[in-house]
Scaffold this motif. Structure first.
Motif, mmCIF file in Angstrom:
data_model
loop_
_atom_site.group_PDB
_atom_site.id
_atom_site.type_symbol
_atom_site.label_atom_id
_atom_site.label_comp_id
_atom_site.label_asym_id
_atom_site.label_seq_id
_atom_site.Cartn_x
_atom_site.Cartn_y
_atom_site.Cartn_z
ATOM 1 N N GLU A 140 0.882 -1.165 0.000
ATOM 2 C CA GLU A 140 0.000 0.000 0.000
ATOM 3 C C GLU A 140 0.916 1.209 0.000
ATOM 4 N N THR A 142 1.386 5.555 -0.979
ATOM 5 C CA THR A 142 0.873 6.866 -1.347
ATOM 6 C C THR A 142 1.923 7.592 -2.176
ATOM 7 N N LYS A 164 -2.184 -7.958 -2.725
ATOM 8 C CA LYS A 164 -2.817 -6.781 -3.317
ATOM 9 C C LYS A 164 -1.886 -5.574 -3.235
ATOM 10 N N THR A 165 -1.887 -4.769 -4.272
ATOM 11 C CA THR A 165 -1.172 -3.494 -4.256
ATOM 12 C C THR A 165 -2.209 -2.385 -4.343
ATOM 13 N N THR A 166 -2.095 -1.432 -3.423
ATOM 14 C CA THR A 166 -2.987 -0.278 -3.395
ATOM 15 C C THR A 166 -2.138 0.977 -3.546
ATOM 16 N N HIS A 168 -2.350 5.118 -3.569
ATOM 17 C CA HIS A 168 -3.122 6.321 -3.269
ATOM 18 C C HIS A 168 -2.488 7.483 -4.023
ATOM 19 N N GLU A 178 -3.586 2.257 -16.471
ATOM 20 C CA GLU A 178 -4.794 1.653 -15.918
ATOM 21 C C GLU A 178 -5.781 1.299 -17.030
ATOM 22 N N LEU A 188 -9.186 -3.120 -12.092
ATOM 23 C CA LEU A 188 -8.581 -2.285 -11.050
ATOM 24 C C LEU A 188 -9.710 -1.643 -10.261
ATOM 25 N N GLU A 189 -9.443 -1.441 -8.984
ATOM 26 C CA GLU A 189 -10.457 -0.790 -8.144
ATOM 27 C C GLU A 189 -10.087 0.654 -7.925
#
Length: 189
Positions: A140, A142, A164-166, A168, A178, A188-189
């Motif tokens: 995760e 930012t 999972k990779t998130t 921000h 994307e 992708l979310e």
């Protein structure tokens, strides 16, 4: 068709090198960033044919580098994005470029990819040696700026990562990567 756009063409070459089969790209851009990306993929063992404005790229899920030096000349976009792909290759590879590219800091790329498991030489500037891993892990993260190149490098590395990779984004950036991933069936979310 990619409409000759440099950023889209360059990402199509990098992403297309990952997926099995033959990718056909119509209206491939012929600018330096794209030419350098094509040569880098060839140096990593990909077969690429250019016929007029068509590019045919044979992708796959593992890379067999032909060289231990990836030369990027002065191409800025691949100069950052390629590190995401190289993070998955468990072989020491050195990335270098001309004097202009050697003045661009790679710190914003090194930090997230190191968190994912890649090992970088100490330098903030090219030449940089990277040893990837077959066991990248999702993170995760930012983004400190709205940099599409950093985001793309993380997204490419995430394709090879466990978990999972998130990402921000306090400041939005272009979404070419994307859009391509979703078009190729990677939701992708």
């Amino acid at each position: 068709p990619v409409g000759g756009d440099k950023s889209v063409s360059q990402r199509a070459v990098m992403l297309g090198s990952i997926f099995p089969g033959v990718l056909s790209v119509k209206n491939i851009n012929s600018g330096e960033d794209v030419v350098v990306s094509i040569q880098a993929m060839r140096d990593l063992g990909r077969e690429i044919l250019i016929d007029g404005n068509m590019l045919y790229l044979h992708g796959g899920d593992n890379f067999i580098p032909k060289k231990d030096l990836i030369w990027l000349d002065g191409a800025g976009n691949p100069g950052r994005v390629i590190f995401g792909l190289l993070s998955s290759i468990p072989t020491p590879l050195t990335v270098d470029g001309n004097d202009v590219l050697r003045k661009r800091s790679m710190q914003r790329i090194k930090k997230p990819l190191t968190l994912m498991g890649a090992k970088f030489s100490e330098s903030e500037y090219l030449p940089i040696t990277l040893t990837g891993t077959s066991s990248l892990k999702g993170i995760e993260y930012t983004l400190p700026t709205g940099c599409a190149q950093t985001k793309t490098a993380i997204l490419i590395a995430a394709l090879f990562a466990d978990g999972k990779t998130t990402i921000h984004q306090p400041i939005l950036s272009r979404t070419h990567t994307e859009d391509m991933l979703e078009a190729w069936g990677y939701p992708l979310e």
